[in-house]
Write a protein that holds these residues in place. Structure first.
Motif, PDB file in Angstrom:
ATOM      1  N   LEU A  27       0.822  -1.212   0.000  1.00  0.00           N
ATOM      2  CA  LEU A  27       0.000   0.000   0.000  1.00  0.00           C
ATOM      3  C   LEU A  27       0.858   1.264   0.000  1.00  0.00           C
ATOM      4  N   GLU A  28       1.859   1.281   0.848  1.00  0.00           N
ATOM      5  CA  GLU A  28       2.738   2.451   0.927  1.00  0.00           C
ATOM      6  C   GLU A  28       3.533   2.638  -0.359  1.00  0.00           C
ATOM      7  N   GLY A  29       3.998   1.547  -0.917  1.00  0.00           N
ATOM      8  CA  GLY A  29       4.790   1.625  -2.137  1.00  0.00           C
ATOM      9  C   GLY A  29       4.019   2.149  -3.326  1.00  0.00           C
ATOM     10  N   LEU A  30       2.755   1.757  -3.464  1.00  0.00           N
ATOM     11  CA  LEU A  30       1.936   2.271  -4.566  1.00  0.00           C
ATOM     12  C   LEU A  30       1.614   3.737  -4.377  1.00  0.00           C
ATOM     13  N   ALA A  31       1.374   4.146  -3.145  1.00  0.00           N
ATOM     14  CA  ALA A  31       0.926   5.507  -2.868  1.00  0.00           C
ATOM     15  C   ALA A  31       2.040   6.545  -2.955  1.00  0.00           C
ATOM     16  N   ASP A  32       3.276   6.137  -2.773  1.00  0.00           N
ATOM     17  CA  ASP A  32       4.385   7.085  -2.676  1.00  0.00           C
ATOM     18  C   ASP A  32       5.373   6.905  -3.824  1.00  0.00           C
ATOM     19  N   PRO A  33       5.360   7.848  -4.787  1.00  0.00           N
ATOM     20  CA  PRO A  33       6.295   7.748  -5.922  1.00  0.00           C
ATOM     21  C   PRO A  33       7.770   7.781  -5.498  1.00  0.00           C
ATOM     22  N   GLN A  34       8.062   8.289  -4.307  1.00  0.00           N
ATOM     23  CA  GLN A  34       9.445   8.339  -3.813  1.00  0.00           C
ATOM     24  C   GLN A  34       9.860   7.043  -3.119  1.00  0.00           C
ATOM     25  N   TYR A  35       8.929   6.147  -2.912  1.00  0.00           N
ATOM     26  CA  TYR A  35       9.213   4.868  -2.260  1.00  0.00           C
ATOM     27  C   TYR A  35      10.201   4.089  -3.113  1.00  0.00           C
ATOM     28  N   ASP A  36      11.179   3.447  -2.478  1.00  0.00           N
ATOM     29  CA  ASP A  36      12.263   2.812  -3.239  1.00  0.00           C
ATOM     30  C   ASP A  36      11.792   1.676  -4.152  1.00  0.00           C
ATOM     31  N   ARG A  37      10.665   1.026  -3.846  1.00  0.00           N
ATOM     32  CA  ARG A  37      10.180  -0.070  -4.694  1.00  0.00           C
ATOM     33  C   ARG A  37       8.924   0.319  -5.473  1.00  0.00           C
ATOM     34  N   ASP A  39       8.268   1.700  -8.455  1.00  0.00           N
ATOM     35  CA  ASP A  39       8.188   1.233  -9.850  1.00  0.00           C
ATOM     36  C   ASP A  39       8.040  -0.284  -9.929  1.00  0.00           C
ATOM     37  N   GLU A  40       8.749  -0.995  -9.084  1.00  0.00           N
ATOM     38  CA  GLU A  40       8.665  -2.455  -9.057  1.00  0.00           C
ATOM     39  C   GLU A  40       7.245  -2.913  -8.692  1.00  0.00           C
ATOM     40  N   LEU A  41       6.648  -2.264  -7.698  1.00  0.00           N
ATOM     41  CA  LEU A  41       5.296  -2.637  -7.279  1.00  0.00           C
ATOM     42  C   LEU A  41       4.261  -2.313  -8.350  1.00  0.00           C
ATOM     43  N   GLU A  43       4.831  -2.240 -11.573  1.00  0.00           N
ATOM     44  CA  GLU A  43       5.010  -3.244 -12.627  1.00  0.00           C
ATOM     45  C   GLU A  43       4.371  -4.567 -12.224  1.00  0.00           C
ATOM     46  N   TRP A  44       4.576  -4.989 -10.983  1.00  0.00           N
ATOM     47  CA  TRP A  44       4.014  -6.255 -10.497  1.00  0.00           C
ATOM     48  C   TRP A  44       2.496  -6.202 -10.456  1.00  0.00           C
ATOM     49  N   TRP A  45       1.928  -5.105  -9.927  1.00  0.00           N
ATOM     50  CA  TRP A  45       0.480  -4.978  -9.785  1.00  0.00           C
ATOM     51  C   TRP A  45      -0.178  -4.652 -11.122  1.00  0.00           C
ATOM     52  N   GLY A  46       0.525  -3.924 -11.981  1.00  0.00           N
ATOM     53  CA  GLY A  46      -0.025  -3.561 -13.281  1.00  0.00           C
ATOM     54  C   GLY A  46      -0.662  -2.185 -13.302  1.00  0.00           C
ATOM     55  N   SER A  47      -0.593  -1.465 -12.201  1.00  0.00           N
ATOM     56  CA  SER A  47      -1.207  -0.142 -12.093  1.00  0.00           C
ATOM     57  C   SER A  47      -0.712   0.511 -10.809  1.00  0.00           C
ATOM     58  N   ASP A  48      -0.899   1.830 -10.728  1.00  0.00           N
ATOM     59  CA  ASP A  48      -0.594   2.492  -9.458  1.00  0.00           C
ATOM     60  C   ASP A  48      -1.868   2.697  -8.642  1.00  0.00           C
ATOM     61  N   GLN A  49      -2.969   2.107  -9.100  1.00  0.00           N
ATOM     62  CA  GLN A  49      -4.257   2.223  -8.425  1.00  0.00           C
ATOM     63  C   GLN A  49      -4.588   0.928  -7.694  1.00  0.00           C
ATOM     64  N   PHE A  50      -5.028   1.062  -6.455  1.00  0.00           N
ATOM     65  CA  PHE A  50      -5.475  -0.092  -5.682  1.00  0.00           C
ATOM     66  C   PHE A  50      -6.515   0.382  -4.686  1.00  0.00           C
ATOM     67  N   ASP A  51      -7.684  -0.226  -4.722  1.00  0.00           N
ATOM     68  CA  ASP A  51      -8.757   0.088  -3.779  1.00  0.00           C
ATOM     69  C   ASP A  51      -9.057  -1.171  -2.982  1.00  0.00           C
ATOM     70  N   PRO A  52      -8.639  -1.217  -1.717  1.00  0.00           N
ATOM     71  CA  PRO A  52      -8.857  -2.427  -0.924  1.00  0.00           C
ATOM     72  C   PRO A  52     -10.330  -2.718  -0.663  1.00  0.00           C
ATOM     73  N   ASN A  53     -11.195  -1.754  -0.929  1.00  0.00           N
ATOM     74  CA  ASN A  53     -12.630  -1.958  -0.721  1.00  0.00           C
ATOM     75  C   ASN A  53     -13.348  -2.453  -1.974  1.00  0.00           C
ATOM     76  N   HIS A  54     -12.646  -2.464  -3.093  1.00  0.00           N
ATOM     77  CA  HIS A  54     -13.249  -2.922  -4.352  1.00  0.00           C
ATOM     78  C   HIS A  54     -12.951  -4.407  -4.542  1.00  0.00           C
ATOM     79  N   ILE A  55     -13.993  -5.171  -4.752  1.00  0.00           N
ATOM     80  CA  ILE A  55     -13.842  -6.601  -4.997  1.00  0.00           C
ATOM     81  C   ILE A  55     -14.449  -6.904  -6.362  1.00  0.00           C
ATOM     82  N   ASP A  56     -13.627  -7.388  -7.274  1.00  0.00           N
ATOM     83  CA  ASP A  56     -14.090  -7.739  -8.612  1.00  0.00           C
ATOM     84  C   ASP A  56     -14.478  -9.214  -8.600  1.00  0.00           C
TER      85      ASP A  56
END
Length: 79
Positions: A27-37, A39-41, A43-56
């Motif tokens: 969660l922290e890595g996606l939210a913070d562009p300065q976070y050291d990982r 870009d890696e996160l 790439e792994w997730w496929g987006s910089d968007q994540f909503d823990p309340n959304h269930i597909d």
């Protein structure tokens, strides 16, 4: 080998803090562009968007069907 419910609970209790820490890191890595990982996160997730309340639900069901199909034993035919 038989695994008791008690021993399974012990294993899960040991694993849970690690999983929680990894989730928080995600969660922290996606939210913070300065976070050291960051870009890696992304790439792994496929987006910089994540909503823990959304269930597909349809996507989850499709993934579970595909996994079940992959793990289902195939019947053997005698030659």
């Amino acid at each position: 080998m038989t695994t008791s419910v008690a021993s399974l609970k012990i294993v899960l209790d040991d694993v849970e803090p690690t999983v929680q820490a990894g989730y928080q890191d995600f969660l922290e890595g996606l939210a913070d562009p300065q976070y050291d990982r960051h870009d890696e996160l992304i790439e792994w997730w496929g987006s910089d968007q994540f909503d823990p309340n959304h269930i597909d639900k349809p996507a989850i069901e499709q993934a579970l069907r595909a996994l079940a199909k992959k793990l289902t034993r195939k019947t053997r035919t005698k030659a």
